[in-house]
Design an enzyme around this catalytic site. Structure first.
Site, PDB file in Angstrom:
ATOM      1  CB  SER A 146      -9.613  -2.149   3.098  1.00 28.63           C
ATOM      2  OG  SER A 146      -8.465  -1.339   3.086  1.00 28.63           O
ATOM      3  CB  SER A 147      -6.165  -2.212   7.437  1.00 27.19           C
ATOM      4  OG  SER A 147      -6.449  -3.517   7.840  1.00 27.19           O
ATOM      5  N   GLY A 167       0.840  -0.340   5.212  1.00 28.64           N
ATOM      6  CA  GLY A 167       1.333  -1.189   6.300  1.00 28.64           C
ATOM      7  C   GLY A 167       0.390  -2.307   6.716  1.00 28.64           C
ATOM      8  N   GLY A 168      -0.512  -2.755   5.828  1.00 26.87           N
ATOM      9  CA  GLY A 168      -1.412  -3.850   6.187  1.00 26.87           C
ATOM     10  C   GLY A 168      -2.294  -3.461   7.358  1.00 26.87           C
ATOM     11  CD  GLU A 188      -6.173  -5.032  -2.181  1.00 30.67           C
ATOM     12  OE1 GLU A 188      -5.826  -5.026  -0.990  1.00 30.67           O
ATOM     13  OE2 GLU A 188      -5.502  -4.532  -3.089  1.00 30.67           O
ATOM     14  CB  THR A 235      -0.993  -0.021   1.176  1.00 34.49           C
ATOM     15  OG1 THR A 235      -1.675  -1.277   1.208  1.00 34.49           O
ATOM     16  CG2 THR A 235      -1.997   1.080   1.134  1.00 34.49           C
TER      17      THR A 235
HETATM   18  N1  GLY Z   1      -4.426  -4.298   1.232  1.00 29.02           N
HETATM   19  C1  GLY Z   1      -4.295  -3.389   2.291  1.00 29.02           C
HETATM   20  C2  GLY Z   1      -5.604  -2.988   2.836  1.00 29.02           C
HETATM   21  O1  GLY Z   1      -6.534  -2.821   2.079  1.00 29.02           O
HETATM   22  O2  GLY Z   1      -5.753  -2.859   4.008  1.00 29.02           O
END
Ligand code: GLY
Length: 610
Positions: free
Chosen positions: A493-494, A516-517, A465, A421
């Protein structure tokens, strides 16, 4: 000197020696362009990777913050050419797809929050699951979930890209410059070449899976399979050709025809093929991407973020509200490092918030919010009640709560890895603000590259994704997971693009977000607490050490926290895990004289503006 002070001293030396020259160099070529935007390709000195000090940047009229200097510069030049914040964000995204291909791009998806001086507009460009995908997508023939890495590096993980439809929708509503002119920086950089940066080099070198893709191997590696070296001038003719077509003919040049056909061909010919079809891709532009931002008052601020399918805003706000209910800690920071007493409260609040996130949050087009309203998860009585679970010792792991007497038939999703991201913050000359977080999920996404059917070198990477869905459709008791795969659904998502305003006057205060996930949530919360609670400027808040808890061990960023902080947390019952936590925060704050921007020293981002 504390570890933090030593690191700051090194940062200052590095800034003067390595980063500052970048800003002192003037632009070079001024190529002939076909559009009205006169784009100057900047000098591209090699930038160091690792921990790069950032000074923070003051500007008076506008500011652009992105994760790569070439991308920031593209947005800067677009605003100087008369563009809006959204125009700049489009140019930034198209350059990021070229120069930071590991993190985001036209093969992925994104969320945009846009403030137009009156209203906040939220646009959801999250990828969708193909129509042939179902809850068993990631299960093998025995019903066992694939190992996470195998699921990522496969055609199965590729969702229908949303980025172009998102950019087009945002441009229709907030653009000033013509659509095609916003493509000029990325097309010229793709045709003339960009200097491959050290971060991209090092990520290419450390990624074994990308080489298995024939297009990526031919493009990013030499004949011996070594990653192209830092400073290589890399042209991407396939990407330039795709952009020229979309610039001239609109997004149908991506969602229909040879690009869409090539995406399907690349995904279906993978050794672990996916199920995406040309019809799935053609259907994306018809989706209504508009949604409603969630705004919540916290102290004298109104904090606005993205609603589900993002879990970002709800989880951040749960953490902030739970902390607010706890006894204030006398000394939250010592030598610019959070103290054990404060970290204990933050970790416990995170556990409670992540327990709720993993139970309830998923695509709202498929899953009902608790008592029909996502704001129920931020109800003050509910969170006051949850806060009573925080004591002087660690709770271990938290159970989800029950906002509003709501019966949930959903099981709790176990925490899966999330990563990747990029974040963009922009404020234009009219005070319009953008907070955009954009992704192809993990580093280099699914590791599948498409040349868009051009037959030319390069192209773009396809997202993974769909591994942001739960790989398993049910919990151990057979209850369905809210965030399981379903056809047409968007994975949870985060991503936490955030805009902050003064509660009373409505004045813009800040734009912030991070990659950062799942730790995006903690990084963004840290920056908000740093700026709004501890009175730090954007750069100081970003520079703070990182810390996170995903409803398990308390994770501390390596190299910052003293043994006494770790021991104090352990004495309170925390399992402490010390490791790299590579945020990529970007933030812009309103100041009395204009704006102040910060970029994360852990990545290559910079801020520019006049
Ligand atoms: N792939 C990162 C997020 O959507 O949180």
């Amino acid at each position: 000197m504390t570890t933090f002070e030593i690191r700051r001293s090194v940062q200052i030396v590095l800034f003067v020696g390595l980063i500052l020259p970048f800003f002192l160099l003037t632009g070079c070529d001024q190529p002939e362009v076909e559009s009205g935007v006169t784009y100057t390709i900047p000098e591209q000195p090699e930038l160091p990777t690792g921990y790069n000090p950032k000074p923070g940047w003051s500007t008076s009229e506008f500011a652009v913050a992105a994760a790569n200097p070439l991308a920031t510069d593209a947005g800067y030049q677009i605003i100087r050419a008369g563009g809006s914040a959204i125009d700049a964000a489009i140019a930034v995204q198209l350059v990021l797809s070229l120069v930071e291909p590991q993190s985001s791009g036209i093969g992925g998806g994104a969320f945009i929050l846009a403030w137009d001086g009156d209203e906040i507009h939220a646009y959801n460009g999250r990828e969708t699951a193909p129509s042939a995908a179902d809850e068993n997508l990631f299960l093998d023939d025995d019903g066992t979930p694939l190992p996470y890495a195998s699921a990522v590096r496969s055609g199965l993980s590729v969702g229908v890209p949303g980025t172009f439809a998102l950019l087009k929708t945002a441009h229709e509503n907030h653009g000033i410059l013509p659509w095609e002119e916003l493509f000029t920086p990325a097309i010229l950089l793709a045709e003339n070449g960009f200097n491959l940066g050290p971060r991209l080099h090092s990520l290419l070198e450390n990624d074994e899976a990308l080489k298995n893709d024939d297009i990526a191997r031919a493009f990013y590696y030499d004949d011996e399979g070594n990653a192209l070296s830092t400073g290589t001038n890399l042209k991407n003719p396939a990407y330039a050709e795709i952009l020229r077509n979309v610039a001239q003919h609109g997004i149908s040049a991506f969602y229909e025809g040879s690009v869409a056909a090539d995406i399907v061909s690349r995904v279906s010919s993978h050794e672990r093929p996916g199920v995406i079809s040309e019809a799935d891709i053609a259907a994306y532009p018809a989706l209504d991407l508009r949604t409603e931002a969630m705004c919540n008052v916290w102290r004298e601020y109104e904090i606005c973020g993205f609603p589900p399918p993002s879990s970002g805003h709800i989880t951040i706000m749960q953490m902030l509200y739970i902390l607010e209910n706890l006894d204030p800690v006398d000394e939250p920071l010592a030598d610019s490092v959070p103290t054990a007493e404060w970290l204990h409260q933050f970790m416990e609040a995170s556990k409670l918030a992540f327990a709720d996130r993993n139970q309830y949050i998923a695509d709202p087009l498929f899953v009902e919010a608790p008592v029909g309203n996502w704001q129920s998860m931020l109800n003050s009585d509910y969170l006051a009640d949850r806060s009573t679970l925080v004591t002087d010792t660690s709770m271990g792991t938290a159970e989800p709560g029950n906002p509003g007497d709501f019966y949930s038939a959903y099981g709790v999703q176990i925490q899966q890895p999330e990563s990747g991201t990029s974040h963009i913050s922009i404020v234009d000359r009219d005070g319009n603000a953008v907070s955009m977080t954009t992704t192809i999920e993990s580093g280099f996404g699914s590791r599948i590259m498409s040349d868009g059917g051009t037959g030319l070198a390069g192209g773009f990477l396809l997202n993974n994704e769909l591994t942001d869905f739960s790989l398993t459709p049910t919990d151990d008791d057979g209850n369905p997971i809210a965030n399981r795969v379903e056809p047409g659904k968007r994975p949870r998502s985060s991503m936490s693009p955030t805009l902050v305003f003064k509660k009373d006057s409505g004045e813009f205060v800040a734009s912030v977000g991070s990659p950062g996930g799942a730790a995006i949530i903690h990084y963004t919360a840290k920056a908000l607490i740093g700026m709004l609670d501890w009175g730090l400027n954007a750069q100081e808040a970003i520079d703070l050490p990182n810390f996170a808890n995903f409803n398990g061990p308390s994770v501390l960023e390596e190299g910052y926290f003293s043994a006494s902080v770790i021991e104090a947390l352990e004495a309170m019952g925390h399992e402490v895990d010390v490791r790299a936590l590579t945020s990529g925060l970007q933030a812009i704050q309103r100041t009395d004289d204009g704006y102040f921007g910060g970029a994360d020293p852990r990545r290559e981002g910079v801020v520019m503006g006049d």
